[in-house]
Design a protein around this motif. Sequence first.
Motif, PDB file in Angstrom:
ATOM      1  N   ARG A  28       5.689  71.891  31.779  1.00 18.15           N
ATOM      2  CA  ARG A  28       6.707  72.906  31.734  1.00 18.15           C
ATOM      3  C   ARG A  28       7.710  73.196  32.859  1.00 18.15           C
ATOM      4  O   ARG A  28       6.849  74.376  33.155  1.00 18.15           O
ATOM      5  CB  ARG A  28       7.197  73.511  30.014  1.00 18.15           C
ATOM      6  N   VAL A  29       8.905  73.330  32.815  1.00 18.49           N
ATOM      7  CA  VAL A  29       9.486  72.835  34.367  1.00 18.49           C
ATOM      8  C   VAL A  29       9.746  74.463  33.592  1.00 18.49           C
ATOM      9  O   VAL A  29      10.724  75.268  32.446  1.00 18.49           O
ATOM     10  CB  VAL A  29      10.269  72.606  35.138  1.00 18.49           C
ATOM     11  N   PRO A  30      10.948  75.542  34.343  1.00 18.72           N
ATOM     12  CA  PRO A  30      11.336  77.222  34.267  1.00 18.72           C
ATOM     13  C   PRO A  30      12.532  76.763  33.034  1.00 18.72           C
ATOM     14  O   PRO A  30      12.684  77.645  31.703  1.00 18.72           O
ATOM     15  CB  PRO A  30      11.896  77.931  35.505  1.00 18.72           C
ATOM     16  N   SER A  31      13.005  75.598  33.609  1.00 20.19           N
ATOM     17  CA  SER A  31      14.340  75.469  32.163  1.00 20.19           C
ATOM     18  C   SER A  31      13.747  74.805  31.466  1.00 20.19           C
ATOM     19  O   SER A  31      14.608  74.836  30.413  1.00 20.19           O
ATOM     20  CB  SER A  31      15.308  74.205  33.293  1.00 20.19           C
ATOM     21  N   GLY A  32      12.536  74.996  30.692  1.00 22.67           N
ATOM     22  CA  GLY A  32      12.397  73.974  29.691  1.00 22.67           C
ATOM     23  C   GLY A  32      12.177  72.991  29.594  1.00 22.67           C
ATOM     24  O   GLY A  32      11.438  72.365  28.567  1.00 22.67           O
ATOM     25  N   ALA A  33      12.565  72.384  30.252  1.00 19.88           N
ATOM     26  CA  ALA A  33      12.030  71.078  30.381  1.00 19.88           C
ATOM     27  C   ALA A  33      10.470  70.533  30.532  1.00 19.88           C
ATOM     28  O   ALA A  33       9.985  71.292  31.098  1.00 19.88           O
ATOM     29  CB  ALA A  33      12.908  69.826  31.763  1.00 19.88           C
TER      30      ALA A  33
END
Length: 456
Positions: free
Chosen positions: A167-172
């Motif tokens: 999971r990347v910082p954007s939440g994706a």
Amino acid sequence: MAAPMNVGHIVTLSPKKNPITDDFRPHERSGHCCVADNSFLYSIGGIFYDPLEIMLMEEGDNYNPVFNEIWCYNISLNLWSKVSMRGHSPYLTASMSSLLSGNMIITFGGSGFPFGAESDNRVHTFNVRTHTWKTLPCTGEKPHAKYGQAMVLVHNHYLYVYGGCRRVPSGAFLFDSDLHRVSLQSLVWEKMRDPTKEKLKKNTTRSAMRKQAAFSDKDGEDVENDDEDEAGGNDDDGGGDNNDDDIGDDEEEEKDMYPLAAGSYRHHIVNDEERLYIIGGGTLWREVYPLDIIHSFSYATSTWEILHSHGDPDHPDGFPSPRKYHTCVQKDNDVFITGGHNGYEVFDDIWKLTLPDLQWTRLAVTLPNTLFFHAAAMTPAGCMYVFGGVCNIENNMRTAGLHRIWLYIPSLQETCWHNILHFIPQIGSMSQEQLLALGIPRMFIDRLHWDKSVLE
């Protein structure tokens, strides 16, 4: 009484109550790992949660449905025991990878809950003799922290890790197609780069730089541009569009040359002396990869290749349906997959893939019920165990069921041992001296007795 040893038949086991711990079995779970030797089956980690309970959670509630534990199933005595662990154990155990090498369980990756909020990229070992965890001090070009990747030990030296989700910082959620390996001697990670892909990337970069330089030069008042045609003529917009289109074509070509460039999750890796093979997997909920084509990596050339497998001529489908969340075990050059799902359908079938000719064979037997997110392990003697998983896609119901199937004819030693267990049901309570007096080899006595101090 020992369960029958019918080769090619599934047996659902009913473990006895452990007289020391009063345990019958572990809790229902999914997303765990299993490894096995001829004496024990080990289940590592996993998760169990009630969707309704999650819906009713309030902010600040401390809820952790991930199991930070190892369970040990004594194959000879038909007993489960929860193992007391020493050292700093990994707590991100959902969709981690594991394998057994000698007396060491080796793990990599894994997630906690919520999925992907925290992931792991460390290599941990668990000594099944001392029941002690250790984190290896690896250096080098480490993989990202992730879960749902696959791992295999090659030539008893290199640990290869492929794919996974993070999971990347954007939440994706990001699925990757990275292949890394770490030497278990030097403990140095390296990212495996396909020379063909690297050459293509270099050519793409050079082409883009030339076109960008040409595009910039024609904007100058006194600069003569000898590359206007390559850059797209005298029209500024046309030059920019052509530049973008050309790079896009190169990227598409690169994707074609690098299998599974979109990434993969909940797949498996198997190997022979020359190659790695990616078996199944996918990305989003209903995106799964076919099994008639298999992506392969050559150790010698560090290049990827798409290989075409051969279907079962005696089965109407020929090939297994595309899937992820399945299990995959290997003995020598035989690979067996069970269950899994494709986003619409959950499977109960069992298939064999023979390496390196990539011949699929559908087994006549099926699992007792459909399963995905389960775990399986193969003993060196050729017996496969299947434990846990999700058996219903609609209500997400998990199970603690344990099943066994002999996929190879047992050796005479194994057959004799099975008969001893059958005719001496009290054997687990006998002392080593009594067993030695009966003439039972110590290698089999060791399957019965373990240090009771390491059991919870």
